[in-house]
Design a protein around this motif. Sequence first.
Motif, PDB file in Angstrom:
ATOM      1  N   ASN A  15       0.827  -1.214   0.000  1.00 41.89           N
ATOM      2  CA  ASN A  15       0.000   0.000   0.000  1.00 41.89           C
ATOM      3  C   ASN A  15       0.857   1.257   0.000  1.00 41.89           C
ATOM      4  OD1 ASN A  15      -2.419  -1.419  -0.059  1.00 41.89           O
ATOM      5  ND2 ASN A  15      -2.598  -1.494   2.166  1.00 41.89           N
ATOM      6  N   ARG A  19       0.839   3.984  -3.060  1.00 37.77           N
ATOM      7  CA  ARG A  19       0.592   5.432  -2.941  1.00 37.77           C
ATOM      8  C   ARG A  19       1.671   6.227  -3.662  1.00 37.77           C
ATOM      9  NH1 ARG A  19      -1.118   3.659   2.266  1.00 37.77           N
ATOM     10  NH2 ARG A  19       0.939   4.073   3.165  1.00 37.77           N
ATOM     11  N   ALA A  22       0.978   5.954  -7.372  1.00 35.52           N
ATOM     12  CA  ALA A  22      -0.189   6.771  -7.714  1.00 35.52           C
ATOM     13  C   ALA A  22       0.190   8.243  -7.793  1.00 35.52           C
ATOM     14  CB  ALA A  22      -1.296   6.554  -6.682  1.00 35.52           C
ATOM     15  N   THR A  27      -1.422   4.418 -13.198  1.00 33.35           N
ATOM     16  CA  THR A  27      -2.742   3.884 -12.906  1.00 33.35           C
ATOM     17  C   THR A  27      -2.614   2.389 -12.593  1.00 33.35           C
ATOM     18  OG1 THR A  27      -3.272   3.231 -15.178  1.00 33.35           O
ATOM     19  CG2 THR A  27      -3.753   5.522 -14.532  1.00 33.35           C
ATOM     20  N   ALA A  72      -4.744   0.851  -7.095  1.00 29.69           N
ATOM     21  CA  ALA A  72      -6.203   1.013  -7.203  1.00 29.69           C
ATOM     22  C   ALA A  72      -6.788   1.520  -5.895  1.00 29.69           C
ATOM     23  CB  ALA A  72      -6.841  -0.323  -7.598  1.00 29.69           C
ATOM     24  N   ARG A  73      -6.279   1.023  -4.779  1.00 27.55           N
ATOM     25  CA  ARG A  73      -6.781   1.502  -3.487  1.00 27.55           C
ATOM     26  C   ARG A  73      -6.413   2.956  -3.264  1.00 27.55           C
ATOM     27  NH1 ARG A  73      -5.589  -3.901  -2.370  1.00 27.55           N
ATOM     28  NH2 ARG A  73      -3.431  -3.513  -1.707  1.00 27.55           N
ATOM     29  N   ARG A  75      -5.897   5.285  -5.723  1.00 33.19           N
ATOM     30  CA  ARG A  75      -6.543   6.157  -6.703  1.00 33.19           C
ATOM     31  C   ARG A  75      -8.042   5.940  -6.784  1.00 33.19           C
ATOM     32  NH1 ARG A  75      -2.961   8.179 -11.032  1.00 33.19           N
ATOM     33  NH2 ARG A  75      -4.881   8.389 -12.222  1.00 33.19           N
ATOM     34  N   GLY A  76      -8.507   4.790  -6.320  1.00 34.94           N
ATOM     35  CA  GLY A  76      -9.911   4.407  -6.490  1.00 34.94           C
ATOM     36  C   GLY A  76     -10.021   3.368  -7.583  1.00 34.94           C
ATOM     37  N   GLY A  77     -10.442   2.177  -7.210  1.00 38.11           N
ATOM     38  CA  GLY A  77     -10.509   1.081  -8.161  1.00 38.11           C
ATOM     39  C   GLY A  77     -11.755   1.119  -9.029  1.00 38.11           C
ATOM     40  N   THR A  78     -11.727   0.351 -10.114  1.00 39.45           N
ATOM     41  CA  THR A  78     -12.876   0.230 -11.016  1.00 39.45           C
ATOM     42  C   THR A  78     -13.180  -1.242 -11.244  1.00 39.45           C
ATOM     43  OG1 THR A  78     -11.544   0.163 -13.047  1.00 39.45           O
ATOM     44  CG2 THR A  78     -12.180   2.352 -12.204  1.00 39.45           C
ATOM     45  N   ASP A  79     -14.402  -1.536 -11.645  1.00 38.21           N
ATOM     46  CA  ASP A  79     -14.763  -2.910 -11.975  1.00 38.21           C
ATOM     47  C   ASP A  79     -13.935  -3.423 -13.145  1.00 38.21           C
ATOM     48  OD1 ASP A  79     -16.626  -3.020  -9.953  1.00 38.21           O
ATOM     49  OD2 ASP A  79     -18.331  -2.530 -11.244  1.00 38.21           O
ATOM     50  N   LYS A 145      -8.335  -6.544  -0.048  1.00 36.33           N
ATOM     51  CA  LYS A 145      -9.524  -6.022  -0.710  1.00 36.33           C
ATOM     52  C   LYS A 145      -9.432  -6.323  -2.197  1.00 36.33           C
ATOM     53  CE  LYS A 145     -12.332  -1.851  -1.232  1.00 36.33           C
ATOM     54  NZ  LYS A 145     -12.419  -0.391  -0.973  1.00 36.33           N
TER      55      LYS A 145
END
Length: 205
Positions: A15, A19, A22, A27, A72-73, A75-79, A145
């Motif tokens: 993590n 960061r 990111a 990405t 992804a954690r 920046r915010g993940g996507t499906d 996650k």
Amino acid sequence: MFDAQIRPMIDPVLNAQGRVLARLGFTANQITLIGLGLGLLACGLIAVEKTLWALLPLLFSRLADGLDGAVARARGGTDFGGYLDITCDFLFYGAVPFAFVVADPAANGLAGAFLLLSFYVNGTSFLGFALLADRHGLKSAARGKKALYFTGGLLEGTETIAFLVLLCLLPQAFAPMAWVFGGLCFLTAASRVLLAWRSFQDKGQ
């Protein structure tokens, strides 16, 4: 088998690095594709019988496989990111035994086909369970996650990476190791089928 125990130790490091990546503008999908490229490079080296040289890109590809989720954690993940990740994973894991077959079809062909069959069945049991888990609203963070529900089993990521490293260190033993690991994959798939039967069987059936 050991992923749930190892994740709490490695996730803080991943993590933190995620960061950093990111902030540098990477990405999660880029890291996923870099990891796939490194994994396929390793497979190319295996196919030309440079298995020791394959170890470095192979290990870095698995590091990238952990870092994409960390990015992804951050920046915010996507499906789609989760979908791309699992697709690239399956491509890499299938490419490794294929590369050993290319390297020596006579010695490795039958065992490689058996190993690929076991990966196919094991992967189906994993994805099928994840689909039903999502339908039933099941959640789990024991293995970090994830975009998909990750079930435990006899063989998980840790054991598979260790197996791939052993193959690169002992390529002459590919066939016996493939038979053993493939058999364990079938046992893992069977355990997931049993778990699915216990978890999702409709009453009265």
